[in-house]
Design an enzyme around this catalytic site. Structure first.
Site, PDB file in Angstrom:
ATOM      1  CB  ALA A  46      -0.934  -0.011   1.215  1.00 28.35           C
ATOM      2  CG  LEU A 227      23.639   1.555   0.524  1.00 31.42           C
ATOM      3  CD1 LEU A 227      24.846   2.066  -0.257  1.00 31.42           C
ATOM      4  CD2 LEU A 227      23.995   0.265   1.259  1.00 31.42           C
ATOM      5  N   GLY A 228      20.106   3.805   3.255  1.00 32.12           N
ATOM      6  CA  GLY A 228      19.690   4.910   4.126  1.00 32.12           C
ATOM      7  C   GLY A 228      20.257   6.238   3.627  1.00 32.12           C
ATOM      8  CG  ASP A 255       9.297   9.266  10.986  1.00 30.42           C
ATOM      9  OD1 ASP A 255       9.854   8.154  10.830  1.00 30.42           O
ATOM     10  OD2 ASP A 255       8.086   9.383  11.252  1.00 30.42           O
ATOM     11  CB  THR A 257       8.866   5.272   9.637  1.00 30.80           C
ATOM     12  OG1 THR A 257       9.427   5.679  10.859  1.00 30.80           O
ATOM     13  CG2 THR A 257       8.183   3.934   9.784  1.00 30.80           C
ATOM     14  N   GLY A 260      12.059   3.460   2.504  1.00 30.17           N
ATOM     15  CA  GLY A 260      12.277   2.435   1.481  1.00 30.17           C
ATOM     16  C   GLY A 260      11.065   2.287   0.574  1.00 30.17           C
ATOM     17  CG  ASP A 261       7.436   0.726   1.991  1.00 29.11           C
ATOM     18  OD1 ASP A 261       8.082  -0.214   1.496  1.00 29.11           O
ATOM     19  OD2 ASP A 261       6.808   0.639   3.060  1.00 29.11           O
ATOM     20  N   GLY A 298       5.792  10.435   9.900  1.00 32.21           N
ATOM     21  CA  GLY A 298       4.819   9.446   9.431  1.00 32.21           C
ATOM     22  C   GLY A 298       5.322   8.683   8.221  1.00 32.21           C
TER      23      GLY A 298
HETATM   24  N1  ATP Z   1      18.696  10.053   6.345  1.00 29.82           N
HETATM   25  C1  ATP Z   1      18.420  10.038   5.034  1.00 29.82           C
HETATM   26  N2  ATP Z   1      18.768  11.093   4.268  1.00 29.82           N
HETATM   27  C2  ATP Z   1      18.487  11.120   2.939  1.00 29.82           C
HETATM   28  N3  ATP Z   1      17.878  10.112   2.294  1.00 29.82           N
HETATM   29  C3  ATP Z   1      17.526   9.030   3.008  1.00 29.82           C
HETATM   30  C4  ATP Z   1      17.762   8.937   4.412  1.00 29.82           C
HETATM   31  N4  ATP Z   1      17.291   7.751   4.839  1.00 29.82           N
HETATM   32  C5  ATP Z   1      16.780   7.135   3.757  1.00 29.82           C
HETATM   33  N5  ATP Z   1      16.932   7.890   2.656  1.00 29.82           N
HETATM   34  C6  ATP Z   1      16.520   7.555   1.285  1.00 29.82           C
HETATM   35  O1  ATP Z   1      15.570   6.514   1.333  1.00 29.82           O
HETATM   36  C7  ATP Z   1      16.067   5.358   0.645  1.00 29.82           C
HETATM   37  C8  ATP Z   1      15.606   4.124   1.380  1.00 29.82           C
HETATM   38  O2  ATP Z   1      16.107   4.193   2.699  1.00 29.82           O
HETATM   39  P1  ATP Z   1      16.569   2.896   3.514  1.00 29.82           P
HETATM   40  O3  ATP Z   1      17.740   2.275   2.874  1.00 29.82           O
HETATM   41  O4  ATP Z   1      16.707   3.324   4.930  1.00 29.82           O
HETATM   42  O5  ATP Z   1      15.316   1.949   3.293  1.00 29.82           O
HETATM   43  P2  ATP Z   1      14.559   1.035   4.343  1.00 29.82           P
HETATM   44  O6  ATP Z   1      15.542   0.545   5.385  1.00 29.82           O
HETATM   45  O7  ATP Z   1      13.826   0.019   3.558  1.00 29.82           O
HETATM   46  O8  ATP Z   1      13.584   2.072   4.978  1.00 29.82           O
HETATM   47  P3  ATP Z   1      12.419   1.806   6.033  1.00 29.82           P
HETATM   48  O9  ATP Z   1      12.534   0.375   6.487  1.00 29.82           O
HETATM   49  O10 ATP Z   1      12.727   2.816   7.107  1.00 29.82           O
HETATM   50  O11 ATP Z   1      11.210   2.103   5.267  1.00 29.82           O
HETATM   51  C9  ATP Z   1      17.576   5.522   0.593  1.00 29.82           C
HETATM   52  O12 ATP Z   1      18.106   4.838  -0.523  1.00 29.82           O
HETATM   53  C10 ATP Z   1      17.701   7.026   0.478  1.00 29.82           C
HETATM   54  O13 ATP Z   1      17.530   7.424  -0.865  1.00 29.82           O
END
Ligand code: ATP
Length: 317
Positions: A46, A227-228, A255, A257, A260-261, A298
């Site tokens: 979703a 990679l966050g 935030d 959260t 990734g989605d 959110g």
């Molecule tokens: N602190 C940050 N600053 C800028 N971009 C970010 C940051 N955190 C995440 N992103 C963006 O979001 C994308 C996905 O983040 P991440 O790798 O943390 O995914 P995830 O662990 O699946 O996320 P979540 O489980 O929190 O939904 C990253 O590739 C990046 O482009």
């Protein structure tokens, strides 16, 4: 600016998040009073669908809800976001999937998820949606639904020549080889990459090693590890020695959260609407979209609309 029209099909989960904020966890048999309750629509499928829809993709969701108020709320949300709900169906067998979160003052949380109705999304539901899938440019799928259903969705898209993106999440140590072979783009975060490969991912070099391992496991074309704050790493077949690091914009995250989605929905959008973009450029744009979401609170509420983003992301030169 004109709103872009495309077709992204998302196969995945609906979860209603029930979030309780407490000062401490109760002991066994004890009842405590929480400080606040928050209810929100979630689920990887979703969320990804909402992300793509807000950017302007003509988006269709294939998913299963229970006959309950949470299910009604998801359906209303999807309709309000402009998502085609034809293939969102309802089961009598279980309630809508729920994520029950208990959050402590230091932000630590305990989560219990119940898959509920998501487990009743069947291979037959994918067959019913075959015509819709055939019109799509991109099929985006995750594994918060049954394995056979997800594989059927990917197989159908492959048969119809539709580009497939698999978000192999939640993390799964013994992934069915079909998932590797049927995904054009196999996308995981660092934790999921670790669980799937057994390789620790704490640096770019380790991410590259994990990506190489995933290609060796049979990934069809591309491995993408998010990679966050560091962005994402792409490794493509035929180019196995040359991982590409795509940096995320430097922002003050409040935030993360659902980042990734948001990223995956955006990637599906760019690949469906901007076929002239090379993959690493589409990933760079998806990183820009996700970087906006991490600056807001959110999950779904943090995902940006197309008119909140730079014009260059939508221009087709
Ligand atoms: N602190 C940050 N600053 C800028 N971009 C970010 C940051 N955190 C995440 N992103 C963006 O979001 C994308 C996905 O983040 P991440 O790798 O943390 O995914 P995830 O662990 O699946 O996320 P979540 O489980 O929190 O939904 C990253 O590739 C990046 O482009």
């Amino acid at each position: 600016m004109e709103k872009k029209i495309a077709q992204v099909v998302v196969v995945g989960s609906f979860m209603s998040d029930v979030v309780t904020y407490v000062d401490r966890l109760p002991n066994a048999g004890e009842t405590i009073t929480g400080n606040q309750l928050v209810l929100c629509c979630g689920g990887k499928g979703a969320n990804q669908c909402v992300s793509a829809a807000r950017l302007g993709a003509r988006t269709s969701m294939i998913g299963k809800l229970g006959k309950d108020s949470f299910g009604d709320e998801h359906l209303q949300t999807m309709t309000a976001e402009g998502v085609d709900t034809t293939h969102i169906t309802v089961t009598d067998e279980a309630l809508t999937g729920v994520g029950q979160l208990t959050v402590l003052p230091n932000g630590q949380n305990r989560v219990i998820t119940v898959s509920g109705a998501n487990a009743y999304l069947t291979v037959n539901d994918i067959s019913t949606a075959r015509t819709t899938i055939s019109t799509a440019k991109v099929l985006l799928c995750e594994i918060q639904v049954e394995k056979d259903t997800a594989i059927a969705a990917l197989q159908t898209a492959n048969d119809l020549g539709v580009l497939t993106i698999l978000n192999a999440a939640p993390a799964c140590p013994n992934l069915d080889p079909a998932f590797f072979m049927l995904s054009d783009i196999f996308c995981v975060n660092e934790t999921e990459a670790e669980v799937t490969t057994g390789i620790q991912v704490r640096s770019l070099d380790e991410a590259a090693a994990a990506a190489k391992c995933l290609l060796e496991k049979g990934c069809k074309n591309h491995v993408l590890i998010t990679l966050g704050a560091q962005g994402a790493l792409l490794l493509s077949r035929g180019d196995a020695e040359k991982p590409v690091h795509i940096k995320a914009p430097a922002v003050s995250a409040i935030d993360t959260t659902g980042a990734g989605d948001c990223f995956l929905g955006a990637l599906a959008f760019f690949l469906a609407t901007r076929p002239e973009l090379v993959l690493h450029k589409a990933i760079e744009y998806a990183c820009i979209v996700a970087s906006v979401s991490v600056q807001r609170n959110g999950t779904q509420p943090s995902f940006p609309h197309w008119n909140e983003l730079p014009n260059e992301l939508f221009r087709s030169d």
